[in-house]
Design an enzyme around this catalytic site. Structure first.
Site, PDB file in Angstrom:
ATOM      1  N   ASP A   1       0.721  -1.370  -0.008  1.00  0.00           N
ATOM      2  CA  ASP A   1      -0.147  -0.079  -0.184  1.00  0.00           C
ATOM      3  C   ASP A   1       0.957   1.274   0.057  1.00  0.00           C
ATOM      4  O   ASP A   1       1.708   1.440   0.867  1.00  0.00           O
ATOM      5  CB  ASP A   1      -0.881   0.025   1.233  1.00  0.00           C
ATOM      6  CG  ASP A   1      -2.072   0.988   1.227  1.00  0.00           C
ATOM      7  OD1 ASP A   1      -1.705   1.981   0.366  1.00  0.00           O
ATOM      8  OD2 ASP A   1      -3.128   0.943   1.812  1.00  0.00           O
TER       9      ASP A   1
ATOM     10  N   ARG B   1      -0.256   4.436  -0.327  1.00  0.00           N
ATOM     11  CA  ARG B   1      -1.019   5.427  -0.255  1.00  0.00           C
ATOM     12  C   ARG B   1      -0.279   6.623   0.871  1.00  0.00           C
ATOM     13  O   ARG B   1      -0.044   5.900   1.886  1.00  0.00           O
ATOM     14  CB  ARG B   1      -2.518   5.252  -0.068  1.00  0.00           C
ATOM     15  CG  ARG B   1      -3.334   4.809  -1.244  1.00  0.00           C
ATOM     16  CD  ARG B   1      -4.385   4.330  -0.758  1.00  0.00           C
ATOM     17  NE  ARG B   1      -4.607   3.248  -0.087  1.00  0.00           N
ATOM     18  CZ  ARG B   1      -5.589   2.474   0.343  1.00  0.00           C
ATOM     19  NH1 ARG B   1      -6.969   3.099  -0.054  1.00  0.00           N
ATOM     20  NH2 ARG B   1      -5.430   1.429   0.889  1.00  0.00           N
TER      21      ARG B   1
END
EC number: 4.1.99.12
Length: 397
Positions: A327, A329
């Site tokens: 991930d 983000r």
């Protein structure tokens, strides 16, 4: 192990040298760093003697253009994109290699009246051009040196030198700590500098505000631009935001395939619609739509990840096979947008514990997690189970 950014800034302002380390998954190296305007012959000699690497001078694009410092090569094949310009010596130097003459060249670079003809090319001082946006665009020592100079209120230029051990190998963190202790130097990381800038600087600009009628209800759409990378984000706001009262919030990362095309590979589209319905029913809330396609890896790489999933890899393994974290983000920009909207406390629509941690880490209070689990289908059940098992998403099966 590491010192505070504020401590490093103070030391630099006093004319001292510090050590800046980058990430283990990048170069995993440390550089001596000093302000260019305080780069005395003694500072240069210290770097040469104890750093043993190449002494370089990070500068801005504007200064490079002003002095006609062209790139060293037309096609940069360095894996980290280090932006060397042609090397230089000040016109009045002799060989240009001594600590005294390198210091002279560096000070001449900073002279507001300097012109291209003041410098001989090639030389023994190696300017490096920092990317605009600094470490928020590129997490390198070049950008770190210029960012630190700006944070000191100094001219935006630094002097850096890689630190090499006596045996000729690169000094790693444990070695760098010993060197810092031996010479009483502050030691920081580029990662901490990135976080410091994100906390201290406003990186989003509110651009436009319009009413947006949707099938879920009428919302106020407020557009934002990230001033570092130019990405555009939008907040759909319902009702009045009251800072001291918890606001129902959904931070939704863009998913073209799910949000627009109705892909069954993920649950993004149904989550988006469910969140809008809940905010409409609540009568007050925010849906923040962030341009972070594919958990931050972008559309094309997400499609490549889908291709790998067709070969049997799960969503985490596919990202890793492509060279990305599970991930990628970042929630700092989203947190700044929420703060700009007046949100300080929230009831967060999410199943993702990392999102809660990420927003809390930027000074927002999550008073409640509101689950947002969608029914699984045969196309996304493995995907959802992987998020539960490997990413810690709070789901029930």
């Amino acid at each position: 192990m590491f010192d505070m950014i504020e401590e490093a800034i103070y030391e630099l302002m006093q004319g001292k040298v510090i050590i800046v380390c980058d990430d283990e998954d990048r170069e995993n190296e440390g550089d001596f760093v000093a302000l260019a305007e305080k780069a005395t012959p003694e500072v240069i000699n210290f770097m040469i003697k104890y750093g043993r690497g190449l002494v370089c001078v990070p500068i801005t694009e504007e200064l490079a253009d002003k002095l006609d410092l062209a790139p060293m090569v037309n096609h940069n094949t360095d894996s980290h994109g280090t932006a060397f310009t042609v090397s230089i010596d000040y016109k009045s130097t002799t060989t240009g290699i001594s600590a005294y003459e390198r210091s002279m060249t560096i000070q001449a670079l900073l002279d507001p009246n300097a012109k291209a003809s003041d410098f001989k090319r090639p030389g023994h001082v190696f300017p490096l051009v920092a990317k605009k946006g600094g470490v928020l665009r590129r997490a390198g020592h070049t950008e770190a040196a210029v960012d630190l100079a700006r944070l000191c209120g100094a001219k935006p230029a630094g002097v850096i030198c890689e630190i090499i051990k006596e045996d000729g190998t690169m000094a790693r963190v444990s070695d760098l700590r010993k060197i810092a202790d031996e010479f009483d130097l502050k030691m920081i990381t580029i990662k901490d500098l990135i976080e410091y800038r994100r906390r201290k600087e406003k990186l989003v600009k509110r651009e436009v505000e319009v009413m947006l009628p949707t099938e879920f209800g009428k919302f106020k759409a407020i557009g934002y631009t990230n001033i570092v990378d130019g990405k555009e984000h939008v907040a759909l706001v319902k009702g009045e935001i009251i800072p001291d009262e918890p606001t129902l919030v959904r931070v939704h990362s863009e998913c073209l395939t799910g949000d627009v095309f109705g892909s069954c590979r993920c649950d993004c589209g149904p989550q988006l619609h469910a969140a809008l319905r809940q905010i409409e029913e609540e009568g007050r809330g925010v849906l923040l739509y962030m341009r972070q396609e594919g958990r931050g890896i972008g559309l094309i790489n997400k499609l490549r990840a889908y291709k790998l999933q067709e070969q049997g890899y799960d969503t985490v393994e596919a990202n890793e096979r492509l060279g990305f974290p599970a991930d990628l983000r970042d929630y700092g920009i989203g947190a700044q947008i929420l703060k700009d909207l007046g949100v300080t406390k929230m009831r967060l629509l999410t199943n993702n514990p990392r999102k809660i941690t990420g927003l809390k880490g930027h000074g927002l209070e999550v008073v409640e997690r509101v689950p947002l689990q969608m029914p699984a289908n045969k196309e996304n059940e493995k995907y959802l189970r992987t998020k539960y098992e490997k990413l810690g998403h709070m789901l029930h099966f």
